[in-house]
Design an enzyme around this catalytic site. Sequence first.
Site, PDB file in Angstrom:
ATOM      1  N   CYS A 358       0.835  -1.208   0.000  1.00 10.09           N
ATOM      2  CA  CYS A 358       0.000   0.000   0.000  1.00 10.09           C
ATOM      3  C   CYS A 358       0.867   1.254   0.000  1.00 10.09           C
ATOM      4  O   CYS A 358       0.342   2.366   0.055  1.00 10.09           O
ATOM      5  CB  CYS A 358      -0.948   0.007   1.203  1.00 10.09           C
ATOM      6  SG  CYS A 358      -0.125  -0.024   2.807  1.00 10.09           S
ATOM      7  N   GLU A 393      -1.786   1.169  -4.627  1.00 11.18           N
ATOM      8  CA  GLU A 393      -1.369  -0.190  -4.284  1.00 11.18           C
ATOM      9  C   GLU A 393      -0.434  -0.655  -5.395  1.00 11.18           C
ATOM     10  O   GLU A 393      -0.561  -0.220  -6.547  1.00 11.18           O
ATOM     11  CB  GLU A 393      -2.572  -1.136  -4.194  1.00 11.18           C
ATOM     12  CG  GLU A 393      -3.596  -0.771  -3.147  1.00 11.18           C
ATOM     13  CD  GLU A 393      -3.212  -1.214  -1.745  1.00 11.18           C
ATOM     14  OE1 GLU A 393      -2.554  -2.262  -1.607  1.00 11.18           O
ATOM     15  OE2 GLU A 393      -3.590  -0.515  -0.789  1.00 11.18           O
TER      16      GLU A 393
END
Length: 402
Positions: A358, A393
């Site tokens: 992330c 991401e």
Amino acid sequence: WVIMVPNVIPGELVKLSIYRNHKNYSDADLVEVIEPSPDRVEPKCELFDVCGGCQYQHMSISTQRSWKTRQVSDLYGRVAGLEEGVTYPAVLPALGTDDVYHYRSKITPHYDSPKKNRGIIDAIGFKQKASRRIVDVPYCHIATEAINTKLTEVREDKFSEAREGRLKRPSKGATLLLREANEGVITDNNAWVTTTVKDLTFRLKAGNFFQNNPYMLPVMDDLVVDAARQPNSKGEEMTHLIDCYCGSGLFCLGSAKHFDVCVGIEVNDLAVQEARGNAELNDIANCKFVSASAEAIFDSEDPVTLQHRDGEAETELVSDFPRDNTVVVVDPPRKGCSEEFLAQLYAFRPARVVYMSCDPATQARDAKGLVGAGYDISSIQPLDLFPQTRHIECLAIFERRQ
């Protein structure tokens, strides 16, 4: 000299006002766009200029994804010190769906203590850009329509409770929860909810972590599973999977039918309980979940008893997993993998590492170590899970060098 200014697009001519100088850069407010970029669009949200929830609504979605792709490539060069086309392949274009608004299935708006304002709540929403003040947000354009309907009701209740002195903790502000699940929109952090990803059902506490874009989750899961199950460099089947930082078991359970044995490890004991329950809920017998820090998995002396796909039960240590046929999936928090975990991973030397992140900056940092430890990067795929925002991401695949 760098000037950081929100809501602009590189190449535009703008008027700005500098309000703070740092050692190497300045912060500024946008005053006027004099010559707009052809990629500029009108933000859907009338609060976009002030609300810190979104950063990219002024860009077309293609421009957003182009910049996210470029950002990942820049990080692999600048943070990892790697060279595109030499030590890593060209970063693939950021991948997303057409659901670029009303996709978010969980939001957590805030309000400040009403005590500061004679018992009245001024705002329920999100923090301002470049400020800790809260912007009042009656409608969020990236939240699902069901959440926005519930948000109206929740806001009315909280404003009334404050006016009438009925707030449970009037001396403090609070963070609210609105999560859309199979049961509807839930506001109780401790309520059990279910959500469906392809053919799997996941049961979890409403306040616990689970990815918030249901449109991208199947795409994300497919990419991880497809990367994990590819034959190794000898053309042999991958038979063992270790899922580190496994949470409620998304990748481990999604991969189970393609592997003989899968082991997930997670430091959050409640998440491990959820993962075990999800394995049972989906009638998956060849997954084992362990509650421990990620680095503990490789030298664990606790035998793992697993049911193979062929129905045969077997007990073995993770340290005995066949390296040539084992893939390690990692999905760490924003800070990336710990040095202790990476040292254990280098020593274990699985055939493949599938790394979901992330924060591409910490992924790039860890990629430098993996390349130095004898792995080649076979692909880097940014994922646009959160359109209209700066968040990225990123999935990177590492193959052990022969």
